[in-house]
Design an enzyme around this catalytic site. Structure first.
Site, short mmCIF file in Angstrom:
data_model
loop_
_atom_site.label_atom_id
_atom_site.label_comp_id
_atom_site.label_asym_id
_atom_site.label_seq_id
_atom_site.Cartn_x
_atom_site.Cartn_y
_atom_site.Cartn_z
CG LEU A 20 10.29 72.31 40.70
CD1 LEU A 20 10.44 70.92 41.33
CD2 LEU A 20 8.82 72.72 40.68
CG ASP A 39 22.25 78.02 42.16
OD1 ASP A 39 21.18 77.46 41.88
OD2 ASP A 39 23.36 77.68 41.66
CG ASN A 92 13.92 73.71 45.40
OD1 ASN A 92 13.08 72.92 45.00
ND2 ASN A 92 14.88 74.18 44.60
CE1 TYR A 158 15.55 63.99 45.00
CE2 TYR A 158 13.98 62.28 44.34
CZ TYR A 158 14.31 63.61 44.49
OH TYR A 158 13.41 64.57 44.13
CE LYS A 162 13.76 65.70 47.55
NZ LYS A 162 13.79 67.13 47.91
CB THR A 192 12.64 69.78 36.48
OG1 THR A 192 12.73 68.38 36.79
CG2 THR A 192 11.48 70.40 37.26
#
Length: 305
Positions: A20, A39, A92, A158, A162, A192
């Protein structure tokens, strides 16, 4: 609607070496923005930059793990050093350490919170400082998840991160409004490496890799598509066409875009002088507890065989 033109804009996209994040970077570059790719893997970051430049975009790589203030400063400083300014931040970067509550370790929890939640905080803070200094507004796009909106089995860390990201978007939209900096959370759903592990989706993703289109019941019914389907939302939010949109959680995937509601009271009841445990017991099922809210991401609806 004016055409989306980001010429002269500069964006940082964390975790943009693949998936993404790379799709967001390509979408921004395709509309004229210069991009700092981020990255933790240098080879992956360099390959992403190569793909952007070969497509006619301007991009550089900054290899660093987000989470610390130092990493956030490096990303903002790289944007300014290479391109002279910063206009857009897309947070992201993320990792997964899925386990049920009684098996999740401190390290499992801390690693996900550091990357997702603290990484979003530190990068957004550094970007906000720079954007306020420039005095020309800006755009923060915080990447959320359906897990953060509804919870998800095995994803304490997670889902918590979020959910916190969506709350930060609402808070920062108020704090940064006077500086003309918009802040929104996006809630992407796409094929993904993570969703490939879901057995129900796996055969459709594999077929897609071999050239078959995803069926309509996935693209429309589930709002499930490719990373590129999700990426369209990012340049739109970074554009002048979206200057009045802030503090929102916006879902996108496949052929579907949707606005998520903010948490709000559903039902209320009142007792003169306040509530007692017995009074709550007597009134619960016919008042506020008459229709409890569901939890978890709804299971996909597949056509009958």
């Amino acid at each position: 609607m004016p055409s989306i033109d980001l010429t002269g804009k500069v964006a940082v996209v964390t975790g943009s070496g693949r998936g993404l994040g790379l799709a967001y970077a390509h979408a921004l570059a395709a509309h004229g923005a210069s991009v700092v790719v981020n990255d933790v893997d240098e080879a992956v970051a360099d390959a992403a930059v190569k793909s952007l430049t070969e497509a006619g975009g301007r991009a550089v790589a900054e290899v660093v793990a987000v989470g610390t203030s130092e990493a956030a400063d490096r990303l903002v400083d790289r944007a300014v050093a290479e391109f002279g300014r910063l206009d857009v931040l897309v947070t992201n970067a993320g990792i997964l350490r899925d386990k049920v509550l009684w098996k999740m370790t401190d390290d499992d929890f801390d690693a996900v919170i550091t990357t997702h939640l603290k990484g979003t905080f530190t990068c957004a803070r550094a970007a906000a400082v720079r954007m306020r200094e420039q005095g020309e507004g800006g755009t923060l796009v915080l990447v959320g998840s359906p897990a953060g909106q509804r919870g998800n089995f095995g994803q304490t860390n997670y889902a918590a991160a979020k959910a916190g990201i969506a709350a930060m978007a609402r808070t920062w939209s108020m704090e940064l409004g006077r500086a003309n900096i918009t802040v929104n959370a996006i809630v992407p759903v796409a094929a993904t490496a993570m969703t490939e592990t879901i057995p129900a989706f796996a055969p459709y993703i594999e077929a897609m890799k071999n050239g078959a289109p995803l069926p309509d019941f996935l693209r429309k019914g589930e709002g499930f598509g490719t990373p590129e389907d999700c990426a369209a939302l990012v340049p739109f939010l970074a554009s002048e066409a979206a200057r009045g949109i802030t503090g929102q959680a916006i879902g996108i995937g496949g052929d579907k875009v949707a606005l998520w509601s903010h948490p709000q009271e559903v039902r209320a009841a009142y007792a003169d002088g306040g509530w007692t445990p017995d009074a709550l017991s007597d009134a619960w099922h016919t008042s506020v507890g008459a229709e409890l809210q569901t939890v978890g991401i709804p299971a996909p609806k597949f056509p009958e065989a």
